[in-house]
Design a protein around this motif. Structure first.
Motif, mmCIF file in Angstrom:
data_model
loop_
_atom_site.group_PDB
_atom_site.id
_atom_site.type_symbol
_atom_site.label_atom_id
_atom_site.label_comp_id
_atom_site.label_asym_id
_atom_site.label_seq_id
_atom_site.Cartn_x
_atom_site.Cartn_y
_atom_site.Cartn_z
ATOM 1 N N ILE A 316 33.985 23.544 -70.390
ATOM 2 C CA ILE A 316 32.579 23.553 -70.822
ATOM 3 C C ILE A 316 32.308 24.753 -71.730
ATOM 4 O O ILE A 316 31.638 24.639 -72.770
ATOM 5 N N VAL A 317 32.848 25.914 -71.367
ATOM 6 C CA VAL A 317 32.650 27.125 -72.179
ATOM 7 C C VAL A 317 33.278 26.944 -73.553
ATOM 8 O O VAL A 317 32.738 27.419 -74.570
ATOM 9 N N ASN A 318 34.414 26.238 -73.624
ATOM 10 C CA ASN A 318 35.064 26.014 -74.917
ATOM 11 C C ASN A 318 34.185 25.217 -75.870
ATOM 12 O O ASN A 318 34.322 25.339 -77.096
ATOM 13 N N ILE A 319 33.283 24.391 -75.343
ATOM 14 C CA ILE A 319 32.333 23.674 -76.199
ATOM 15 C C ILE A 319 31.156 24.569 -76.567
ATOM 16 O O ILE A 319 30.667 24.554 -77.702
ATOM 17 N N MET A 320 30.718 25.379 -75.608
ATOM 18 C CA MET A 320 29.517 26.178 -75.816
ATOM 19 C C MET A 320 29.711 27.292 -76.836
ATOM 20 O O MET A 320 28.762 27.650 -77.553
ATOM 21 N N VAL A 321 30.907 27.849 -76.950
ATOM 22 C CA VAL A 321 31.117 28.984 -77.859
ATOM 23 C C VAL A 321 30.885 28.588 -79.311
ATOM 24 O O VAL A 321 30.055 29.208 -80.009
ATOM 25 N N PRO A 322 31.583 27.572 -79.866
ATOM 26 C CA PRO A 322 31.303 27.231 -81.274
ATOM 27 C C PRO A 322 29.882 26.709 -81.489
ATOM 28 O O PRO A 322 29.284 26.953 -82.550
ATOM 29 N N ALA A 323 29.343 25.977 -80.482
ATOM 30 C CA ALA A 323 27.962 25.504 -80.623
ATOM 31 C C ALA A 323 26.999 26.683 -80.711
ATOM 32 O O ALA A 323 26.037 26.678 -81.509
ATOM 33 N N GLN A 324 27.235 27.729 -79.932
ATOM 34 C CA GLN A 324 26.373 28.907 -79.964
ATOM 35 C C GLN A 324 26.532 29.680 -81.271
ATOM 36 O O GLN A 324 25.563 30.234 -81.801
ATOM 37 N N ILE A 325 27.771 29.693 -81.813
ATOM 38 C CA ILE A 325 27.983 30.351 -83.115
ATOM 39 C C ILE A 325 27.168 29.651 -84.194
ATOM 40 O O ILE A 325 26.518 30.298 -85.046
ATOM 41 N N GLY A 326 27.174 28.298 -84.179
ATOM 42 C CA GLY A 326 26.376 27.557 -85.152
ATOM 43 C C GLY A 326 24.895 27.813 -84.981
ATOM 44 O O GLY A 326 24.151 27.958 -85.981
ATOM 45 N N ALA A 327 24.426 27.891 -83.728
ATOM 46 C CA ALA A 327 22.997 28.137 -83.480
ATOM 47 C C ALA A 327 22.592 29.523 -83.975
ATOM 48 O O ALA A 327 21.521 29.696 -84.583
ATOM 49 N N VAL A 328 23.431 30.530 -83.734
ATOM 50 C CA VAL A 328 23.127 31.890 -84.199
ATOM 51 C C VAL A 328 23.103 31.940 -85.725
ATOM 52 O O VAL A 328 22.243 32.606 -86.338
ATOM 53 N N THR A 329 24.023 31.216 -86.376
ATOM 54 C CA THR A 329 24.051 31.195 -87.850
ATOM 55 C C THR A 329 22.789 30.597 -88.408
ATOM 56 O O THR A 329 22.182 31.135 -89.363
ATOM 57 N N ASP A 330 22.333 29.464 -87.864
ATOM 58 C CA ASP A 330 21.083 28.851 -88.334
ATOM 59 C C ASP A 330 19.889 29.764 -88.079
ATOM 60 O O ASP A 330 18.956 29.854 -88.898
ATOM 61 N N LEU A 331 19.925 30.476 -86.942
ATOM 62 C CA LEU A 331 18.822 31.367 -86.611
ATOM 63 C C LEU A 331 18.755 32.542 -87.577
ATOM 64 O O LEU A 331 17.676 32.975 -88.005
ATOM 65 N N LEU A 332 19.921 33.065 -87.962
ATOM 66 C CA LEU A 332 19.948 34.176 -88.918
ATOM 67 C C LEU A 332 19.527 33.726 -90.305
ATOM 68 O O LEU A 332 19.026 34.537 -91.110
ATOM 69 N N GLY A 333 19.706 32.454 -90.636
ATOM 70 C CA GLY A 333 19.294 31.955 -91.944
ATOM 71 C C GLY A 333 17.831 31.590 -92.020
ATOM 72 O O GLY A 333 17.324 31.240 -93.098
#
Length: 868
Positions: A316-333
């Motif tokens: 489950i964590v292996n899915i959450m890490v890249p998903a969270q990276i994408g969410a942080v990137t969109d948030l920073l943009g």
């Protein structure tokens, strides 16, 4: 603008178009799933047992082939009748691949033409891309198997072609219906197609290509059915002929047979083990499974369950890490972002990173929890292997190479390593890949799921195929390593022999050659690994390049965000780890299984002398021994004992004399139940030794062997080894009876003196006297002395013999003695003369001299030698 379907602007999706889209989307997925399931089921159904594997690679006596079984015959017929048909299947499958490539080319030309005429931006639809690209890669792989698999085409190909025929029929019919409905709409709206080539023409091209593909698949299914029916008829005819010849052979007299008709065929074990599939490995290795599961500990079973829960959380964590990276990137943009929200999302990302990976919190906790389970399995397996070696009969230990047996026993760690790698590395990795495909389908669409599927499928196939090719090389390396260990161990054990013959240089050269052979095999394996790594990297980089270029194009068009691009890249890079690890793990698991083959062979060796079911221990007895018509042979070609009969009354001494090889030591081996007699009976206290347990027989017999072997421990340890319950005073009394007590006290450390490897620090006579004292301490009813005093001087020998025979230690004991020095056994109650395995004379010393036979001749020679 919205993408039209097959060149037509969308006016609402009809039922036929919907069926067409779903059929294209699911056809490749169903075919892949069917192929994987059918391959697994077929491999399991056709996997062979250990005996079949060995029989397939060996020949009988004289190099004759083994009898052909029905299954073997059918396989041979399959191969003989399929060469032309196999070529047809290969060419037909290649044509199917070409049709898909032509389909893709036609779609590309259609898109270019629409763009040049500036009609609209034409797009065939994601489902069409998934169908054509996925089917192309699938049928390319099927084509590989038709060339690669020895027995192809088989039922797996039939299933794929049959399902493909059904899928193509569905797609073609729904496509034709959608075209008809579309033309009906166009006619009602009175609109004409733009451009020099109408969309209807491209539809006809697609339909034509699909029709050709459909005909080829129908031809392959029919051809397989005809081939199967023809092969079955031919097989029945040839099997009937084999059965007829077999019946004739069975009724033919064996007058011209040069061998023994009743002798069992002595088939030889191959030097190189045959190829195995994974199912064959698991079937053979199932003998280890009871030792791997902690069935006797509920606590360890709970630890195993908790470890599996942690593995699930890791997925489950292996899915959450890249998903969270994408969410942080969109948030920073986002220009309207809130700093607190950014910090919270970054903190969550760091927390996921803290949990992820084998060195993360979850992985470390799982590794710590697994320690007692790993130790339990290692202890259970290695102890079982050690106990099994000790349970094997004397014939195994007389012919074994100690170095090879020790090397095999050390492979218990390989089996344990195999369990851990499969459970916590390979299986979770496969789960990660399956979850990634599903996640990409949900998050990005079917096309990206196709990209990941193709990368994964071809990566795994390439790894398995290349690793299987290198299996023989790895097995050669393991065998070379085992030979190096055997040479080293044998040379060190035989240290004295090496020194006696000044053979140090010879041993150095032998060991150096063994190392060179291992290094050559190792270099071949390393080269194969490097080659595999390069091919794996090429497959992965090509796949990730296509996926990232597609996503980048969609980002520039505004259909996807930058966060989606980062998420895709992060997840694909994260997948590279499991894929790379799969290559490593596959090789290490394969090496562990190949290394464990030797231990598996050791486990499959069964003792030749075993207790019958339900036998009981030997009851208390008086030491009476009775042999009746005993015959025995180590080899059917030569008899060791023939019709031997004698009787030993309780408390008497019986001596066996005769030339070397006459059968004297064999008598003691049969008494101790190292072997079972083939004819006749051996009774102790009125009980046949075959009707009681082996342990109870041996427990009441004390043996002083011809060659005494001591542990590299103190004298007291070696003496008390016979009976741990005896006191020091008992040890002293036994040593006095063996005339060794005073000698031991003269040593600087007395009874605490270390005797060295195999007792080499003691002289031959000292070792024999220690062995005699040790036999006395066992307090047996029967004492057997096999040249037990051959290394002693005559005076010491007479002293020991008199104490054993007529002293306190000899009273109440039945004594059996083998001696070449006849003067030491003249007081025996019975002397038995053996010649060529048969009893030729029997009686007391005086009675045998009066016979003037073989014993009298031996006595005269002994007297002349003593006089000289």
């Amino acid at each position: 603008m919205d993408a039209p379907v097959n060149g037509r602007p969308p006016q609402g999706t009809t039922t036929a178009e919907l069926a067409f889209q779903y059929a294209q989307l699911w056809c490749p997925a169903v075919l892949v799933a069917a192929f994987i399931v059918s391959v697994g089921a077929h491999s399991f159904a056709t996997s062979r047992t250990e005996d079949e594997l060995i029989a397939s690679s060996v020949k009988g006596p004289g190099g004759k082939p083994l009898p052909v079984t029905k299954k073997k015959r059918e396989q041979e017929l399959h191969l003989q009748s399929g060469s032309i048909t196999k070529r047809v299947f290969q060419w037909a499958t290649a044509t199917i691949v070409i049709t898909f490539l032509v389909n893709g080319t036609a779609i590309a030309l259609h898109a270019l033409q629409a763009r040049e005429n500036s009609v609209y931006l034409w797009w065939c639809g994601e489902e069409r891309v998934v169908y054509i690209a996925g089917s192309t890669f699938l049928y390319i792989f099927v084509l590989f198997t038709l060339f690669d698999w020895r027995q192809s085409p088989d039922i797996t190909h039939l299933i794929v072609f049959t399902l493909g025929l059904g899928g193509e029929t569905t797609i073609l019919l729904s496509f034709a219906l959608s075209i008809a409905e579309s033309q009906h709409r166009k006619h009602g709206m009175k609109k004409q197609s733009a451009g020099p080539v109408s969309a209807h023409t491209w539809d006809v091209v697609d339909l034509s290509i699909g029709a050709v593909r459909l005909c080829i698949l129908a031809l392959l299914v029919c051809l397989y059915a005809v081939r199967a029916a023809k092969g079955q008829l031919q097989g029945r005819r040839l099997l009937d002929e084999d059965a007829h010849r077999s019946d004739v052979d069975e009724t033919t007299p064996l007058l011209n047979d040069t061998g023994n008709a009743n002798e069992e065929a002595a088939f030889y074990r191959p030097q190189k083990l045959p190829h195995r599939s994974w199912f064959e490995y698991c079937r053979g290795y199932s003998i280890f499974f009871p030792y791997l599961w902690p069935s006797d500990s509920l606590q360890l079973q709970g630890v195993v369950l908790l470890s599996f829960v942690l593995v699930i959380f890791q997925r489950i964590v292996n899915i959450m890490v890249p998903a969270q990276i994408g969410a942080v990137t969109d948030l920073l943009g986002d220009n309207e972002r809130i700093p607190n929200t950014v910090c919270a999302q970054l903190g969550l990302l760091i927390f996921y990173e803290f949990l992820q990976g084998p060195s993360g919190l979850l992985g470390s906790l799982q590794a710590i929890l697994w320690i007692p389970v790993s130790q339990h399995t290692y202890q259970a397996l290695t102890t079982a292997a050690f106990e099994h070696v000790h349970s094997l009969s004397l014939d195994f230990h007389l012919g074994k190479r100690t170095g090879e047996v020790l090397s095999a026993l050390n492979k218990g760690a390989s089996i344990n390593q195999f369990l851990e790698q499969v459970t916590f590395q390979v299986v979770p990795m496969l789960v990660d890949l399956a979850v990634a495909i599903v996640y990409f389908y949900i998050q990005f669409g079917a096309m990206y799921a196709l990209f990941v599927s193709v990368i994964t499928f071809y990566y795994l196939y390439l790894t398995i195929r290349m690793a299987a090719t290198a299996a023989d090389q790895r097995r050669d390396m393991v065998n070379a390593d085992r030979e190096e260990e055997a040479v080293k161990n044998d040379s060190i054990i035989s240290y004295e022999t090496v020194k006696y013959f000044n053979a140090e240089k010879f041993e150095f050269t032998r060991y150096r050659n063994a190392i060179i052979a291992f290094q050559l095999a190792e270099a071949s394996v390393v080269w194969g690994i490097s080659h595999m790594n390069m091919c794996q990297l090429t497959v992965f980089i090509c796949g990730i390049l296509i996926a990232m270029m597609t996503c980048a194009f969609e980002v520039t068009r505004g259909t996807r965000s930058v966060g989606d691009f980062v998420l895709l890249f992060a997840y694909l890079v994260q997948l590279q780890g499991p894929l790379n690890f799969f290559g490593t793990f596959y090789r290490t698991v394969q090496q562990a299984m190949i290394s464990g083959e030797r231990l598996l062979e050791l486990f499959k060796i069964q003792p030749s002398v075993m207790d019958r079911l339900g036998v009981k221990p030997l009851p208390e007895h008086d030491g009476h021994i009775q042999w009746t018509g005993v015959s025995f042979s180590y080899d059917n070609r030569r008899t060791a004992l023939e019709n031997v009969s004698f009787e030993c009354a309780p408390g008497t001494t019986t001596a066996f004399v005769g030339e070397s090889g006459g059968g004297k030591s064999t008598v003691l081996r049969l008494m101790f139940r190292y072997y079972n007699c083939q004819q006749g009976s051996i009774k102790i206290g009125g009980w046949d030794v075959k009707d009681v347990t082996i342990d109870s027989v041996r427990r009441l017999i004390g043996v002083v062997p011809q060659d005494t072997v001591l542990f590299n421990e103190t004298l007291m340890y070696n003496l008390k080894y016979a009976n741990s319950a005896v006191t020091d005073e008992d040890v002293f009394e036994a040593c006095r009876a063996a005339a060794i007590h005073d000698r031991i006290l003269s040593f600087p450390d007395g009874y605490l003196t270390k005797v060295g490897e195999r007792g080499l620090c003691l002289s031959g006579g000292e070792k024999q006297r220690v062995a005699i004292a040790r036999a006395i301490l066992k307090k047996p009813k029967i004492i057997m002395l096999d040249e037990a005093t051959s290394a002693l001087d005559g005076e010491t020998e007479q002293k020991i013999q008199s104490r054993l025979i007529s002293g306190n230690f000899g009273q109440g004991h039945t004594v059996l003695i083998i001696a070449h020095r006849l003067s030491t056994i003249i007081h025996a109650d019975q002397i038995i003369v053996l010649h060529a395995g048969a009893v030729v004379e029997k009686g007391t010393h005086e009675e045998l001299l009066a016979l003037q036979g073989r014993y009298a001749s031996m006595w005269d020679k002994h007297c002349r030698d003593e006089h000289a």
